[in-house]
Design a protein around this motif. Sequence first.
Motif, PDB file in Angstrom:
ATOM      1  N   LEU A  58      -7.113   3.720  -2.793  1.00  0.00           N
ATOM      2  CA  LEU A  58      -5.997   2.862  -2.350  1.00  0.00           C
ATOM      3  C   LEU A  58      -6.107   2.556  -0.857  1.00  0.00           C
ATOM      4  N   ASN A  59      -6.535   3.561  -0.084  1.00  0.00           N
ATOM      5  CA  ASN A  59      -6.687   3.350   1.368  1.00  0.00           C
ATOM      6  C   ASN A  59      -7.777   2.312   1.643  1.00  0.00           C
ATOM      7  N   SER A  61       6.352  11.192  -1.834  1.00  0.00           N
ATOM      8  CA  SER A  61       6.597   9.916  -2.508  1.00  0.00           C
ATOM      9  C   SER A  61       7.783   9.188  -1.856  1.00  0.00           C
ATOM     10  N   ARG A 112       0.992   4.182  -2.722  1.00  0.00           N
ATOM     11  CA  ARG A 112       0.824   5.605  -2.368  1.00  0.00           C
ATOM     12  C   ARG A 112       2.013   6.425  -2.881  1.00  0.00           C
ATOM     13  N   TRP A 131       6.769   7.725   1.506  1.00  0.00           N
ATOM     14  CA  TRP A 131       5.986   6.492   1.374  1.00  0.00           C
ATOM     15  C   TRP A 131       6.898   5.310   1.058  1.00  0.00           C
ATOM     16  N   VAL A 135      -6.069   8.274  -4.061  1.00  0.00           N
ATOM     17  CA  VAL A 135      -5.443   7.758  -2.836  1.00  0.00           C
ATOM     18  C   VAL A 135      -6.484   7.221  -1.871  1.00  0.00           C
ATOM     19  N   HIS A 136      -7.688   7.827  -1.891  1.00  0.00           N
ATOM     20  CA  HIS A 136      -8.746   7.334  -1.002  1.00  0.00           C
ATOM     21  C   HIS A 136      -9.094   5.895  -1.362  1.00  0.00           C
ATOM     22  N   ALA A 151       1.371   6.989  -6.486  1.00  0.00           N
ATOM     23  CA  ALA A 151       0.274   7.966  -6.626  1.00  0.00           C
ATOM     24  C   ALA A 151       0.785   9.378  -6.332  1.00  0.00           C
ATOM     25  N   ALA A 152       1.686   9.492  -5.338  1.00  0.00           N
ATOM     26  CA  ALA A 152       2.218  10.818  -4.961  1.00  0.00           C
ATOM     27  C   ALA A 152       3.098  11.391  -6.072  1.00  0.00           C
ATOM     28  N   TRP A 188       0.844  -1.206   0.000  1.00  0.00           N
ATOM     29  CA  TRP A 188       0.000   0.000   0.000  1.00  0.00           C
ATOM     30  C   TRP A 188       0.881   1.259   0.000  1.00  0.00           C
TER      31      TRP A 188
END
Lengths: 204, 86
Positions: free
Chosen positions: B6-7, A100, A87, A103, B3-4, A90-91, A83
């Motif tokens: 992914l959470n 980033s 993230r 994470w 990101v939500h 995604a960052a 995860w």
Amino acid sequence: MTAQALHQHQPHRPEDGHKLHGYPPGDLAIWVFILAELGAFFVLFTVYAFTRLKHLQLFAEMQRTLDSDAGMINTLLLITGSWCVARAVAAIKRNHCRASAHWLLAAIGSGVGFLIVKYFEYGAKFAAGINLDTNLFYTFYIALTAFHAMHVVLGMAILLLVWKKAMAGGYSAQDHHGMETGASYWHMVDLVWIILFPLVYVMR
Amino acid sequence: MGVHFLNVIWVALMVATVLTWLIGKTGELSTAMVVAVLVISAVKGWLIIYDFMALRRVRLLWRGLVLGWLLLTLSIILLAYWLGIK
């Protein structure tokens, strides 16, 4: 496929929206490697499952001696690591370079946690006199989990290199191909454990 | 990938892991429990492949290779356990 073709495709970007990509995220070479690794684990899982068939009682008895709490904690750690890497990607797609990198560091921390739990788990078994020769189940248990742990170490080494580059500002929303490559490998390590945990620790 | 989202996937995977562990705590598993554990593993693997590995929007060939690995591996394990019960 030429070496040039392996590197030609573009990183996945948010502006691509719902467009279907021709290639998975990261370098194609890592996907060839990932598929080879998955093939190796497929063989190991299959051999384990069919060997168990001939030694049902032994496997059931020995599985009861495993620490399923440690197995569960390690599953949670690997999922959390995966995860964190997702993230991180995604960052960077939003040009949040610092976030980033943080994470990625958290993902490496999850890997360290996994190895610490594994160290204590192995330590307890070795202290009880258990080793590769104890019986067929423990040969499988040690071989499978140690082989997987080696992949965790390699994944952490890759993430460490990606983190160093991220800290140096080496990735951006437009150029994060290398990060996606490392991320893909790390997710593979998680995916394999998703099967290894129930197979060895839970299903008896 | 938001990101939500992914959470949410992360929480779902954590809950599914605890559920698998709790099933294991019941002792020797019945056939139904074995199937339940494998189905949970399939869902977890599917989520990792689609949303963490980000293969959701990748050409079917690539998605199929990894999903195929997941389903084939779990099917072989199910077959081996079914033969053990017979």
